[in-house]
Design an enzyme around this catalytic site. Structure first.
Site, PDB file in Angstrom:
ATOM      1  N   LYS A 182       0.845  -1.203   0.000  1.00 54.49           N
ATOM      2  CA  LYS A 182       0.000   0.000   0.000  1.00 54.49           C
ATOM      3  C   LYS A 182       0.880   1.253   0.000  1.00 54.49           C
ATOM      4  O   LYS A 182       1.583   1.531   0.966  1.00 54.49           O
ATOM      5  CB  LYS A 182      -0.890   0.037   1.256  1.00 54.49           C
ATOM      6  CG  LYS A 182      -1.907   1.181   1.177  1.00 54.49           C
ATOM      7  CD  LYS A 182      -2.495   1.544   2.518  1.00 54.49           C
ATOM      8  CE  LYS A 182      -1.699   2.576   3.265  1.00 54.49           C
ATOM      9  NZ  LYS A 182      -1.611   3.887   2.623  1.00 54.49           N
ATOM     10  N   GLU A 255      10.848   1.312   9.444  1.00 52.23           N
ATOM     11  CA  GLU A 255      11.868   2.269   8.968  1.00 52.23           C
ATOM     12  C   GLU A 255      11.282   3.651   9.183  1.00 52.23           C
ATOM     13  O   GLU A 255      10.406   4.078   8.421  1.00 52.23           O
ATOM     14  CB  GLU A 255      12.141   2.047   7.477  1.00 52.23           C
ATOM     15  CG  GLU A 255      12.734   0.699   7.138  1.00 52.23           C
ATOM     16  CD  GLU A 255      14.198   0.587   7.513  1.00 52.23           C
ATOM     17  OE1 GLU A 255      14.829   1.631   7.774  1.00 52.23           O
ATOM     18  OE2 GLU A 255      14.699  -0.539   7.571  1.00 52.23           O
ATOM     19  N   CYS A 289      14.607  10.608   4.672  1.00 43.98           N
ATOM     20  CA  CYS A 289      14.704  10.153   6.066  1.00 43.98           C
ATOM     21  C   CYS A 289      16.117  10.337   6.596  1.00 43.98           C
ATOM     22  O   CYS A 289      16.324  10.771   7.709  1.00 43.98           O
ATOM     23  CB  CYS A 289      14.276   8.693   6.176  1.00 43.98           C
ATOM     24  SG  CYS A 289      15.193   7.594   5.078  1.00 43.98           S
ATOM     25  N   GLU A 387      12.310  16.421  13.501  1.00 40.10           N
ATOM     26  CA  GLU A 387      12.631  16.182  12.087  1.00 40.10           C
ATOM     27  C   GLU A 387      11.826  17.159  11.228  1.00 40.10           C
ATOM     28  O   GLU A 387      10.608  17.004  11.101  1.00 40.10           O
ATOM     29  CB  GLU A 387      12.256  14.750  11.716  1.00 40.10           C
ATOM     30  CG  GLU A 387      12.554  14.425  10.270  1.00 40.10           C
ATOM     31  CD  GLU A 387      11.983  13.085   9.800  1.00 40.10           C
ATOM     32  OE1 GLU A 387      10.850  12.752  10.168  1.00 40.10           O
ATOM     33  OE2 GLU A 387      12.684  12.395   9.048  1.00 40.10           O
TER      34      GLU A 387
HETATM   35  P1  NAD Z   1       3.376   8.692   7.399  1.00 40.71           P
HETATM   36  O1  NAD Z   1       3.808   7.956   8.613  1.00 40.71           O
HETATM   37  O2  NAD Z   1       2.403   9.783   7.528  1.00 40.71           O
HETATM   38  O3  NAD Z   1       2.723   7.670   6.332  1.00 40.71           O
HETATM   39  C1  NAD Z   1       3.418   6.538   5.852  1.00 40.71           C
HETATM   40  C2  NAD Z   1       2.416   5.487   5.410  1.00 40.71           C
HETATM   41  O4  NAD Z   1       1.685   5.024   6.540  1.00 40.71           O
HETATM   42  C3  NAD Z   1       1.367   5.960   4.397  1.00 40.71           C
HETATM   43  O5  NAD Z   1       1.187   4.947   3.416  1.00 40.71           O
HETATM   44  C4  NAD Z   1       0.111   6.107   5.252  1.00 40.71           C
HETATM   45  O6  NAD Z   1      -1.091   5.954   4.534  1.00 40.71           O
HETATM   46  C5  NAD Z   1       0.301   4.961   6.236  1.00 40.71           C
HETATM   47  N1  NAD Z   1      -0.451   5.101   7.496  1.00 40.71           N
HETATM   48  C6  NAD Z   1      -0.914   6.215   8.089  1.00 40.71           C
HETATM   49  N2  NAD Z   1      -1.543   5.919   9.250  1.00 40.71           N
HETATM   50  C7  NAD Z   1      -1.460   4.577   9.396  1.00 40.71           C
HETATM   51  C8  NAD Z   1      -1.883   3.667  10.407  1.00 40.71           C
HETATM   52  N3  NAD Z   1      -2.530   4.092  11.497  1.00 40.71           N
HETATM   53  N4  NAD Z   1      -1.588   2.364  10.250  1.00 40.71           N
HETATM   54  C9  NAD Z   1      -0.896   1.926   9.173  1.00 40.71           C
HETATM   55  N5  NAD Z   1      -0.477   2.742   8.171  1.00 40.71           N
HETATM   56  C10 NAD Z   1      -0.754   4.053   8.288  1.00 40.71           C
HETATM   57  O7  NAD Z   1       4.722   9.169   6.701  1.00 40.71           O
HETATM   58  P2  NAD Z   1       4.887  10.155   5.469  1.00 40.71           P
HETATM   59  O8  NAD Z   1       4.508  11.530   5.927  1.00 40.71           O
HETATM   60  O9  NAD Z   1       4.229   9.577   4.270  1.00 40.71           O
HETATM   61  O10 NAD Z   1       6.478  10.072   5.218  1.00 40.71           O
HETATM   62  C11 NAD Z   1       7.420  10.878   5.848  1.00 40.71           C
HETATM   63  C12 NAD Z   1       8.088  10.153   7.001  1.00 40.71           C
HETATM   64  O11 NAD Z   1       8.651   8.911   6.547  1.00 40.71           O
HETATM   65  C13 NAD Z   1       9.264  10.931   7.579  1.00 40.71           C
HETATM   66  O12 NAD Z   1       9.227  10.869   8.982  1.00 40.71           O
HETATM   67  C14 NAD Z   1      10.495  10.184   7.039  1.00 40.71           C
HETATM   68  O13 NAD Z   1      11.661  10.331   7.817  1.00 40.71           O
HETATM   69  C15 NAD Z   1       9.991   8.781   7.030  1.00 40.71           C
HETATM   70  N6  NAD Z   1      10.793   7.961   6.124  1.00 40.71           N
HETATM   71  C16 NAD Z   1      11.626   7.016   6.658  1.00 40.71           C
HETATM   72  C17 NAD Z   1      12.450   6.262   5.819  1.00 40.71           C
HETATM   73  C18 NAD Z   1      13.401   5.215   6.364  1.00 40.71           C
HETATM   74  O14 NAD Z   1      13.900   4.405   5.577  1.00 40.71           O
HETATM   75  N7  NAD Z   1      13.690   5.196   7.666  1.00 40.71           N
HETATM   76  C19 NAD Z   1      12.398   6.466   4.439  1.00 40.71           C
HETATM   77  C20 NAD Z   1      11.523   7.433   3.931  1.00 40.71           C
HETATM   78  C21 NAD Z   1      10.722   8.173   4.787  1.00 40.71           C
END
Ligand code: NAD
Length: 488
Positions: A182, A255, A289, A387
């Site tokens: 997803k 992650e 990230c 962040e």
């Molecule tokens: P987010 O946590 O808002 O969303 C990520 C995903 O989680 C989306 O697909 C979203 O629909 C889903 N989601 C939301 N609520 C959920 C729930 N309750 N249960 C399950 N899934 C749910 O993150 P974002 O804003 O899309 O991305 C930015 C963040 O991602 C930043 O904090 C960044 O550092 C992190 N990131 C980490 C890595 C890594 O490898 N460590 C890589 C890229 C981004």
């Protein structure tokens, strides 16, 4: 192709019809949501939003497809995953244009993302997951087997949709699992298109792609027939996933976010390292990230470094990712844009803090923010402790290396970190003292999937890539066989 034509080609996606891939079939949904181009704030496509029933059918298809898949030789799985990687490369231009359209990043970065995604699939399938012999002696033979888990749910964020999905998919499949993927509702298009393109590559049900909102992610995390969630996203959502997964004691790879420090020692050559530090912090407009999010510079070269970074921020080309020469695109979505702008306004109100350049949105459509450098700032402020995930960098001064390491480690995050020096031995020693899952000397950002990547502390749980990552998509099983002489 000239940039204007490229842009036009991209807009042939206006009104694009994308569908989920559910148990081998392409499906629409009764409900739809708009996907917005962050460079223009205009809708690009209406995306289907998966229902609970569609998720259940995808999982049911994945459960039955996985049984046959788990029994075929690893060499055959490797071949089939190689075919997925080939499809990515064959459709590199189309998928890259979609990524630039929905994420906003420069087209060169989107093309590199597809290449990296394909490479990562191949890197993962070179990992050795054969049975290991733990011991063989007069007590008999003890083997360590690795068995697939079943169905793995993969959930991705909006910044790097394909290159973050690809290794999750490859690792799960290579380990003998099936997958339900997803993407973020902000950037579902390239991922759904990838699902469409590989519809006939694998047996139906092995690989499913569903677009959906946060509730769909929660359904996946709670689903009794999904055995593991491999999640990339924010710390806050990662904690929610962990709570939702507790009921079924799912395996988890998380992650999560980072607040990476880079420490520049007094012997570093400012002019040489500044451009690398700049792209390590501002690449993809800071929406990475493992970007540099706190820059610690030795006091003897602090002013020169602030000046060099300020000049780079003032000269870098910010704009539409389809325009030639653009290095930094917009913030991907309106909510994140508002969050970064609020942080900038709050930082402006701090006493004695210098914003040497930027500090404002660009005067145009789209979620563009001028690259912003903040000097003379300290820990205890939101900009340094949290962040930002946008084009804003705090630069902090330090006097001794012990002090720098202590301040860098004083964080709830622990994704990456780097040390910059002409003395590689000293750099390696200091990099190893950083409390982070991945550290570099004279470099920051980027990994290959033959290396285990992941964070410590609140930056995550588990690793992706390498044998460590693939084994986390499997269950270890010990088989103890007594010596032949013990037979009755
Ligand atoms: P987010 O946590 O808002 O969303 C990520 C995903 O989680 C989306 O697909 C979203 O629909 C889903 N989601 C939301 N609520 C959920 C729930 N309750 N249960 C399950 N899934 C749910 O993150 P974002 O804003 O899309 O991305 C930015 C963040 O991602 C930043 O904090 C960044 O550092 C992190 N990131 C980490 C890595 C890594 O490898 N460590 C890589 C890229 C981004």
């Amino acid at each position: 192709m000239p940039s204007r034509e490229l842009r036009a080609a991209a807009h042939t996606y206006n009104g694009l019809k994308v569908r989920h891939l559910i148990n081998g079939e392409l499906e629409d949904s009764p409900r739809r949501f708009s996907v917005i181009d962050p460079a223009t704030e205009q809708p690009i496509a209406d995306c289907p939003e998966a229902t609970r029933d569609q998720l259940d059918r995808a999982v049911a298809g994945a459960v039955s497809a996985q049984r046959a898949w788990a029994s075929i030789p690893v060499s055959e799985r490797r071949l089939q995953i190689g075919r997925l990687a080939k499809v990515l490369l064959e459709h590199k231009d189309e998928l890259a244009r979609l990524i630039t359209l929905e994420v906003g990043k420069p087209l060169t970065a989107s093309l590199a993302e597809i290449q990296r995604a394909a490479d990562s699939m191949l890197e993962i399938t070179s990992v050795d997951i054969r049975t290991q012999v733990i011991r063989t002696d007069d007590r008999g033979v003890v083997e360590l087997h690795f068995r697939p888990l079943g169905v793995i749910g993969a959930i991705t964020p909006w910044n790097v949709p394909i290159a973050l999905a690809a290794p999750k998919v490859a690792s799960a499949l290579y380990a003998g699992n099936s997958v339900v993927l997803k993407p973020s509702p902000n950037t579902p298009l390239a991922t759904l298109r990838f699902g469409e393109l590989v519809q006939d590559v694998l047996s139906p049900g092995l690989f499913n792609v569903l677009a959906g909102g946060n509730d769909c992610g929660q359904w996946m995390s709670e689903h009794p027939d999904i055995r593991k969630i491999n999640f990339t996203g924010s710390v806050a959502t990662g904690k929610r996933v962990m709570a939702s997964a507790a009921g079924t004691l799912k395996r988890l790879t998380l992650e999560l976010g980072g607040n990476d420090p880079a420490i520049v020692l007094e012997d570093a050559e400012v002019d040489k390292v500044a451009p690398k530090l700049f792209m390590g912090a501002f690449g993809l407009s800071g929406q990475v990230c493992m970007a540099i999010k706190r820059l610690y510079v030795h006091e003897s070269i602090y002013e020169r470094m602030v000046e060099a970074m300020t000049t780079l921020a003032q000269t870098v080309k910010v704009g539409d990712g389809f325009e030639d020469g653009v290095l930094l695109g917009p913030i991907q979505n309106k909510a994140q844009f508002a969050k970064v702008m609020a942080l900038i306004e709050e930082t402006k109100r701090l006493p004695n803090v210098r914003i040497t350049t930027g500090g404002h949105a660009l005067n145009r459509n789209g979620y563009f923010i001028a690259p912003t450098i903040v000097a003379d700032i300290l820990e205890g402020t939101r900009l340094v402790d949290e962040e930002p995930f946008g084009p804003i960098l705090p630069i902090l001064s330090f006097a001794t290396e012990d002090e720098a390491i202590e301040r860098a480690n004083n964080s709830s995050f622990g994704l990456g970190g780097s040390v910059w020096t002409r003395d590689l031995r000293r750099g390696a020693q200091l990099a190893a003292r950083l409390e982070a899952g991945f550290t570099w000397v004279n470099h920051h950002v980027g990994t290959t999937r033959d290396l285990p990547f992941g964070g410590v502390k609140e930056s995550g749980l588990g690793r992706q890539g390498h044998a460590i990552g693939v084994q986390s998509d499997m269950e270890a099983q010990v088989v103890v066989v007594p010596p032949v002489s013990s037979q009755a």
